[in-house]
Every structure is written in structure tokens, then in C-alpha cells.
Motif scaffolding. Structure first.
Motif, PDB file in Angstrom:
ATOM      1  N   VAL A  32      13.530  44.078  40.727  1.00  0.00           N
ATOM      2  CA  VAL A  32      14.364  43.047  41.348  1.00  0.00           C
ATOM      3  C   VAL A  32      13.518  42.060  42.147  1.00  0.00           C
ATOM      4  O   VAL A  32      13.814  40.856  42.197  1.00  0.00           O
ATOM      5  CB  VAL A  32      15.474  43.687  42.217  1.00  0.00           C
ATOM      6  N   ALA A  73      12.073  39.850  39.489  1.00  0.00           N
ATOM      7  CA  ALA A  73      13.100  38.924  38.983  1.00  0.00           C
ATOM      8  C   ALA A  73      13.285  37.760  39.947  1.00  0.00           C
ATOM      9  O   ALA A  73      13.367  36.598  39.535  1.00  0.00           O
ATOM     10  CB  ALA A  73      14.420  39.667  38.789  1.00  0.00           C
ATOM     11  N   ALA A  74      13.334  38.067  41.244  1.00  0.00           N
ATOM     12  CA  ALA A  74      13.542  37.020  42.254  1.00  0.00           C
ATOM     13  C   ALA A  74      12.382  36.037  42.274  1.00  0.00           C
ATOM     14  O   ALA A  74      12.590  34.816  42.343  1.00  0.00           O
ATOM     15  CB  ALA A  74      13.717  37.655  43.632  1.00  0.00           C
ATOM     16  N   ALA A  96      13.567  36.882  33.999  1.00  0.00           N
ATOM     17  CA  ALA A  96      14.148  37.407  35.234  1.00  0.00           C
ATOM     18  C   ALA A  96      15.345  38.307  34.919  1.00  0.00           C
ATOM     19  O   ALA A  96      15.537  39.351  35.560  1.00  0.00           O
ATOM     20  CB  ALA A  96      14.577  36.259  36.143  1.00  0.00           C
ATOM     21  N   ARG A  97      16.127  37.922  33.935  1.00  0.00           N
ATOM     22  CA  ARG A  97      17.301  38.709  33.551  1.00  0.00           C
ATOM     23  C   ARG A  97      16.889  40.089  33.043  1.00  0.00           C
ATOM     24  O   ARG A  97      17.533  41.095  33.355  1.00  0.00           O
ATOM     25  CB  ARG A  97      18.101  37.969  32.487  1.00  0.00           C
ATOM     26  N   HIS A 148      14.217  41.767  33.899  1.00  0.00           N
ATOM     27  CA  HIS A 148      13.796  42.565  35.064  1.00  0.00           C
ATOM     28  C   HIS A 148      15.018  43.018  35.867  1.00  0.00           C
ATOM     29  O   HIS A 148      15.068  44.163  36.340  1.00  0.00           O
ATOM     30  CB  HIS A 148      12.870  41.742  35.961  1.00  0.00           C
ATOM     31  N   PHE A 149      15.984  42.119  36.033  1.00  0.00           N
ATOM     32  CA  PHE A 149      17.173  42.459  36.809  1.00  0.00           C
ATOM     33  C   PHE A 149      17.971  43.569  36.122  1.00  0.00           C
ATOM     34  O   PHE A 149      18.443  44.502  36.774  1.00  0.00           O
ATOM     35  CB  PHE A 149      18.040  41.217  36.990  1.00  0.00           C
ATOM     36  N   PHE A 190      16.392  46.823  36.733  1.00  0.00           N
ATOM     37  CA  PHE A 190      16.745  47.296  38.066  1.00  0.00           C
ATOM     38  C   PHE A 190      18.148  47.906  38.079  1.00  0.00           C
ATOM     39  O   PHE A 190      18.367  48.987  38.630  1.00  0.00           O
ATOM     40  CB  PHE A 190      16.655  46.135  39.055  1.00  0.00           C
ATOM     41  N   ASP A 217      18.749  41.308  45.719  1.00  0.00           N
ATOM     42  CA  ASP A 217      19.689  40.957  44.657  1.00  0.00           C
ATOM     43  C   ASP A 217      20.603  39.821  45.096  1.00  0.00           C
ATOM     44  O   ASP A 217      20.905  38.907  44.323  1.00  0.00           O
ATOM     45  CB  ASP A 217      20.515  42.187  44.275  1.00  0.00           C
ATOM     46  N   ARG A 263      18.710  36.666  44.896  1.00  0.00           N
ATOM     47  CA  ARG A 263      18.516  36.291  43.494  1.00  0.00           C
ATOM     48  C   ARG A 263      19.737  35.562  42.967  1.00  0.00           C
ATOM     49  O   ARG A 263      19.645  34.533  42.293  1.00  0.00           O
ATOM     50  CB  ARG A 263      18.255  37.545  42.656  1.00  0.00           C
ATOM     51  N   HIS A 264      20.938  36.072  43.271  1.00  0.00           N
ATOM     52  CA  HIS A 264      22.170  35.425  42.823  1.00  0.00           C
ATOM     53  C   HIS A 264      22.333  34.052  43.480  1.00  0.00           C
ATOM     54  O   HIS A 264      22.777  33.104  42.836  1.00  0.00           O
ATOM     55  CB  HIS A 264      23.388  36.309  43.156  1.00  0.00           C
ATOM     56  N   ASP A 324      20.225  31.698  41.638  1.00  0.00           N
ATOM     57  CA  ASP A 324      20.828  31.325  40.362  1.00  0.00           C
ATOM     58  C   ASP A 324      21.819  30.182  40.542  1.00  0.00           C
ATOM     59  O   ASP A 324      21.868  29.237  39.760  1.00  0.00           O
ATOM     60  CB  ASP A 324      21.554  32.526  39.752  1.00  0.00           C
TER      61      ASP A 324
END
Length: 220
Positions: free
Chosen positions: A84, A87-88, A106-107, A109-110, A113, A210, A213-214, A217
């Protein structure tokens, strides 16, 4: 399960995670533009360190789908955060020409996680589909269908109110988690945290990364 402690690689693995984690926090909290050279240098360095650490974790076989969360050594628990964090940082890259590649990476990797969280029973959620976004399918079907699809003419006020309340609750929970994380960090950084505090800190940190990260996005 092979432990991270007692191995020649262990100090190096810990240094890689700690270094990548620190760079992620510097990038996340900087006031400099995300596209500036100093920030992007940190992004690249952080990604390199985290990628090396993730490769070492896979080689050491630290985690198993056949074990419970309680069986994971506290010293190893922080390595669950590697995908995560990676991904970030991947989403912090600003090359427009490679934006789709970065998002897809990134997706992956997420999802890695999330799968690990699901294996260990951390949190309650539905795994995203591996293919294209499911939301695109009805739209395509509607455009090809000769029969008009009825759409609601008036907004659903009850649904809107429910969504607003849920948003408020998520905000309150996030603020409470941030306050708790700050409290735990004092103990962790001060060296006074016991195993229980360390485990809570690492799990909360994963949820916090997380969230960022969102948010990233949505901004992109």
C-alpha cells in the motif's frame, strides 16, 4: 514462515522499509508542488527502496495464507504495509504520458495489499474485480440497447440524506483514527511501545495510507 529477525538480510530489509516509509511521509506532507524535481526525486527513491523490500519479503516468505494474524510476529507485521505504501508513492508520479501505466501498477499493489488483509481477516470489505471497472458495463449495455432505459426523474432524498450521514460518520472515524495514530506514534517513536501498541499502530497506519491513496485518486 521465515522470520525477519536473525537473518543477515533482516537489518537491510528493515532499513529499506523505514527509508521508503519516511520518504512517503515527506512526500505526503510536503508543501512543495508534487511535480517539483525534489519531490519527484523522493518519490523515485522511495519506490526503489520499497520495491527492493517487497522483493526481499517474497524471497523470505514472511507471510502465509495458512496462518492467522496472531501468528505473525510483531516485528514482521509492518511489512504488510509495503504494497500500500508502494501504491501510494506510485500514484505520486506526474508523467502524463505514463499515467495509465502508473495507475495500473498502483492498482496491482493495492490489490495485493487487500488480498493480504483479506487472508488475515483485517477489516471487512469486498475485493474489487480484477478486470475493467464494473460500472462501465451497464453504460455500454444501455448505449447498445434499442429500448430506452428509464432513469429516475427526481433525486432520492432519503438516499441523499443517508449518503451524507455516512460521509459524516466516515469523516469522524477518520479523525478519530488520525488522533489515535498520532498518540501511538509518540509511543512507537519514543521506544516505549509494547507488542500490542506496535500491532495496533501498524494496522492503523495501513488504513491511513489507504485513505490518502483514495484521496490522491480523486484529485487526479
Amino acid at each position: 514462515m521465515a522470520g525477519a529477525e536473525g537473518e543477515a538480510e533482516a537489518p537491510r530489509l528493515s532499513e529499506l522499509l523505514d527509508g521508503g516509509w519516511k520518504l512517503y511521509e515527506e512526500v505526503e506532507n510536503t508543501s512543495e508542488p508534487s511535480g517539483s524535481n525534489p519531490v519527484q526525486v523522493k518519490v523515485k527513491r522511495g519506490m526503489k527502496q520499497l520495491e527492493e523490500a517487497l522483493s526481499m519479503v517474497e524471497q523470505l516468505d514472511l507471510f502465509s495464507r495458512n496462518e492467522e494474524l496472531d501468528e505473525v510476529a510483531t516485528a514482521d507485521l509492518k511489512y504488510l504495509l509495503l504494497p500500500v505504501l508502494l501504491a501510494a508513492l506510485t500514484l505520486k508520479q506526474v508523467s502524463a504520458a505514463q499515467r495509465l501505466e502508473h495507475v495500473q501498477k498502483a492498482r496491482r499493489h493495492f490489490l495485493d495489499f487487500l488480498r493480504r488483509c483479506k487472508d488475515y481477516g483485517i477489516g471487512s470489505f469486498h475485493m474489487p474485480a480484477d478486470g475493467e471497472r464494473a460500472e462501465a458495463t451497464p453504460t455500454e449495455a444501455e448505449s447498445d440497447s434499442p429500448v430506452p432505459v428509464p432513469r429516475p426523474q427526481q433525486p432520492d432524498l432519503i438516499a441523499m440524506a443517508t449518503q451524507r450521514q455516512a460521509k459524516i460518520e466516515r469523516f469522524k472515524q477518520r479523525k478519530e483514527a488520525e488522533a489515535k495514530l498520532a498518540e501511538l506514534r509518540v509511543a512507537v517513536d519514543g521506544g516505549s511501545a509494547d507488542d500490542e501498541v506496535l500491532r495496533e499502530f501498524y494496522l492503523l497506519q495501513g488504513a491511513q495510507v489507504d485513505h490518502h491513496r483514495h484521496r490522491g485518486d480523486r484529485l487526479h
